[in-house]
Scaffold this motif. Structure first.
Motif, PDB file in Angstrom:
ATOM      1  N   LYS A 175       0.841  -1.196   0.000  1.00  0.00           N
ATOM      2  CA  LYS A 175       0.000   0.000   0.000  1.00  0.00           C
ATOM      3  C   LYS A 175       0.882   1.254   0.000  1.00  0.00           C
ATOM      4  N   LYS A 206      -5.144  -4.117   1.175  1.00  0.00           N
ATOM      5  CA  LYS A 206      -4.339  -4.650   2.277  1.00  0.00           C
ATOM      6  C   LYS A 206      -2.962  -3.998   2.224  1.00  0.00           C
ATOM      7  N   ASN A 207      -2.235  -4.094   3.310  1.00  0.00           N
ATOM      8  CA  ASN A 207      -0.890  -3.511   3.301  1.00  0.00           C
ATOM      9  C   ASN A 207       0.015  -4.192   2.285  1.00  0.00           C
ATOM     10  N   THR A 219      -2.156  -9.662   2.953  1.00  0.00           N
ATOM     11  CA  THR A 219      -2.048  -9.592   4.411  1.00  0.00           C
ATOM     12  C   THR A 219      -1.734  -8.153   4.820  1.00  0.00           C
ATOM     13  N   ASP A 220      -2.023  -7.831   6.084  1.00  0.00           N
ATOM     14  CA  ASP A 220      -1.667  -6.507   6.618  1.00  0.00           C
ATOM     15  C   ASP A 220      -0.327  -6.530   7.343  1.00  0.00           C
ATOM     16  N   ASP A 221       0.216  -7.719   7.557  1.00  0.00           N
ATOM     17  CA  ASP A 221       1.436  -7.878   8.347  1.00  0.00           C
ATOM     18  C   ASP A 221       2.635  -8.189   7.437  1.00  0.00           C
TER      19      ASP A 221
END
Length: 267
Positions: A175, A206-207, A219-221
């Motif tokens: 992102k 999402k990231n 995923t965001d992580d």
């Protein structure tokens, strides 16, 4: 004729006689054994009177030596573990990469959907529309994006990136505005790794989104271990055109240019 004259009466003299056995020998004492000295103990056993007390056998405790047993047990366990891991590794190694990627929680298998728009491998000019964001396949520009561990600091054209996916590249997108330290985490997964590339992506939900041809994981992580697992299971093997280089293509960022902007790779 002569006749004897009776003499005085003869009185028989008395004789002292000691007790004998009747045979001229003194009697033996009761219970004595001829030939044995008085007071000697008799023989043990039946008829021998009091003999020696029987010896009670002493049981010797057979204690086990647990040291060698424990060592043998450990050796057996280690051997079983090695054999088990070998069998597991052989089975895992023989499994299809698509099966392994599909088993990663959160991964979407678009190949399984058999979507014609994603399966399209044709070369087309100009800007194109894709059914996923970021795209995971479909018609694309004749020139791929360089993907020899290239890190781009601005968005790249989908039309070039999709061509690189066709060659087996993993494309990491993130992102726009993601913190620099998180971007660096992702960068470490790309730099020096052939058949990988990375760029920010506008409008990402999402990231992080990682994709190869027909597969995608979001995923965001940035430290999500499934990112590494996905890369491990899909890089290169996901190629629709295996063996084609990831260098010599487009290296610019920004939207697709109207005219050809790089060396066309072999297809």
């Amino acid at each position: 004729m002569s006749m004897s004259t009776p003499g005085p009466e003869r009185v028989p003299s008395s004789v002292k006689v000691t007790k004998t056995s009747g045979q001229g020998k003194p009697p033996t004492s009761a219970g004595s054994t001829p030939g044995r000295k008085p007071g000697a103990k008799g023989p043990a056993g039946k008829g021998g009177g009091k003999g020696r007390k029987p010896v009670t056998p002493v049981k010797v405790a057979g204690g086990r030596n647990w040291g060698p047993i424990a060592v043998a047990g450990v050796v057996v366990l280690v051997a079983v573990g090695i054999i088990g891991y070998g069998v597991y590794a052989a089975v895992q190694g023989s499994r299809d990469w698509q099966d392994k990627a599909s088993e990663i929680a959160g991964v979407v298998n678009y190949r399984k959907q058999n979507n014609a728009a994603i399966n399209d491998q044709s070369h087309k000019q100009g800007q194109l529309q894709y059914v996923t964001s970021p795209p995971v396949g479909g018609a694309h520009n004749a020139t791929p994006q360089n993907c020899s561990g290239d890190v781009y600091d601005a968005p790249i054209a989908n039309e070039h990136a999709v061509h690189s996916l066709e060659h087996g590249a993993v494309w990491i997108t993130y992102k726009q505005g993601l913190a620099a330290d998180q971007v660096n985490v992702l960068k470490s997964k790309v730099e020096g790794q052939d058949y990988t590339m990375m760029s920010p992506y506008a409008g990402l939900d999402k990231n992080v989104s990682v994709q190869v041809w027909g597969f995608q994981y979001k995923t965001d992580d940035v430290n999500d271990p499934k990112i590494d697992q996905f890369i491990k299971d899909t890089r290169l093997v996901s190629a629709l055109e295996p063996g084609v280089s990831c260098s010599g293509g487009n290296t610019t960022t920004g939207p697709l240019q109207a005219a050809g902007n790089g060396t066309v790779m072999n297809k």
